[in-house]
Scaffold this motif. Structure first.
Motif: not given
Ligand SMILES: Cc1cc2nc3c(=O)[nH]c(=O)nc-3n(C[C@H](O)[C@H](O)[C@H](O)COP(=O)(O)OP(=O)(O)OC[C@H]3O[C@@H](n4cnc5c(N)ncnc54)[C@H](O)[C@@H]3O)c2cc1C
Length: 354
Positions: A144, A159, A162-164, A189, A254-256
């Motif tokens: 990620n 992403w 999701q949270h980038l 995102p 963070t996710d990414h």
């Protein structure tokens, strides 16, 4: 293993024109570039700036020149022969294979192997690779952690939803944030955070203004801080970055993470291929652009010879003479007549215009 007449290292202007000239002479080429798109410096460093000194083209941008070069080379260059996003890491010469046969094997960092009769190094100042963000304590290459914007192929981006976090404060980072804000839902995102060390960007005023407007509208957030350490899951996935901020260290989950700090050229493995070099450039014979290794030619910004000028015009001239020299090397018994694209039925046939 791909077998071909020629491999061109670098899809910058020199490399693209090299393919065209080889194609005119009936030689098939594959091209490899570390960047995800062709064009070399023209696209990576100055895509929208006008160029005024290409013969017959009073003005064009780096991007439009690349589009024209690709169009011109299209009879000889399709997607199967253009290998992007991979760096050539090794060049092996099989000394027992006679010159003119498949004596060169090139390997890329993505596992591609190409076997060629001649090689053209059109590597400019080296492979353009993304600048890394210093992430103290990072282990391995988490899946990620990204360095390239996802190609707009219609497929969901990694992403999506999701949270980038986008790291950087220059043109690349701000441009990435603005493109992501406009991305269609399969690629977009759910949340975008821009991570930069201070509340000042080194970017074009228009990009700066657009990002600040998006921040005011709450469409994205800015987090200021300098990474101190990272938190990773058992499988190596990045979970959070610990940031030194004005009031102490804070954790930013963070996710990414998309790092957009620009590109820098790295001569890298090329220096170890046994090519005689002077000041990070390959010495060539200016009549043929042959390097000190028979069967290997060097064209464009990567080469050096008396009077060398790092100009596009010179790269095109070099690619033309190098193609003719390679054709003579590969077909020593064939007469090397100069043919014109205007009048030669053979060239018109090769160009698909007969
Ligand atoms: C800001 C700026 C403005 C300029 N303006 C002009 C102008 O107005 N007129 C002009 O004539 N010239 C101009 N130039 C110079 C011109 O851009 C260069 O001469 C030209 O790009 C050289 O082309 P090239 O194909 O040799 O190298 P590059 O354009 O550098 O392309 C080399 C390519 O090789 C790839 N590569 C290198 N090593 C590897 C490897 N091991 N594996 C895979 N890929 C690799 C790189 O990723 C890169 O894409 C300008 C340059 C700059 C920086």
């Amino acid at each position: 293993m791909i077998h071909t007449d020629a491999v061109v290292i670098g899809a910058g202007p020199a490399g693209l024109f090299q393919v065209f000239q080889l194609g005119l002479l009936g030689l098939q080429a594959h091209v490899v570039d570390a960047l995800p798109e062709p064009g070399g410096q023209c696209v990576a460093l100055y895509p929208d700036k006008p160029i005024y000194d290409i013969p017959g083209l009073p003005a064009c941008t780096g991007r439009s020149l690349t589009a024209q070069l690709l169009d011109q080379a299209s009879p000889f260059l399709d997607a199967d022969r253009l290998h992007l996003g991979q760096q050539v890491t090794r060049l092996e010469v099989s000394a027992q294979v006679p010159l003119g046969q498949h004596r060169f094997t090139l390997h890329t960092d993505q596992g591609l192997a190409l076997c060629a009769r001649v090689v053209f190094v059109a590597a400019g100042a080296g492979a353009f690779l993304p600048r890394e963000l210093a992430l103290p304590g990072l282990k391995g290459r988490p899946g990620n952690l990204h360095h390239h914007l996802h190609a707009d192929s219609g497929a969901p981006a990694p992403w999506a939803g999701q949270h980038l976090t986008v790291a950087g404060g220059g043109d690349e980072a701000l441009h990435a944030v603005l493109s992501l804000l406009q991305a269609p839902s399969p690629q977009a995102p759910a949340h975008i955070t821009l991570l930069h060390r201070r509340d000042q960007f080194q970017a074009e005023p228009a990009l700066d203004a657009a990002v600040r407007e998006a921040m005011q509208q709450g469409r994205m957030h800015l987090v200021l801080g300098v990474p101190q350490s990272v938190q990773q899951a058992d499988d190596g996935r990045l979970l959070a970055i610990d940031l030194a901020q004005a009031d102490g260290t804070h954790t930013h989950p963070t996710d990414h993470l998309l790092v957009q700090l620009g590109l820098s050229p790295k001569l890298g493995p090329l220096a170890d291929w046994g090519l005689p070099m002077a000041r990070k450039q390959v010495g060539v014979d200016p009549a043929t652009f042959a390097s000190g290794v028979p069967g290997v030619f060097a064209v464009g910004d990567i080469n050096t010879y008396p009077g060398k000028k790092r100009l596009l015009l010179c790269a095109f001239h070099e690619a033309t003479l190098a193609a003719h020299a390679a054709a003579a090397l590969l077909n020593p018994d064939a007469p090397q007549h100069l043919l014109y694209t205007t009048t030669s039925p053979l060239l018109l046939q090769r160009l698909g215009r007969a």
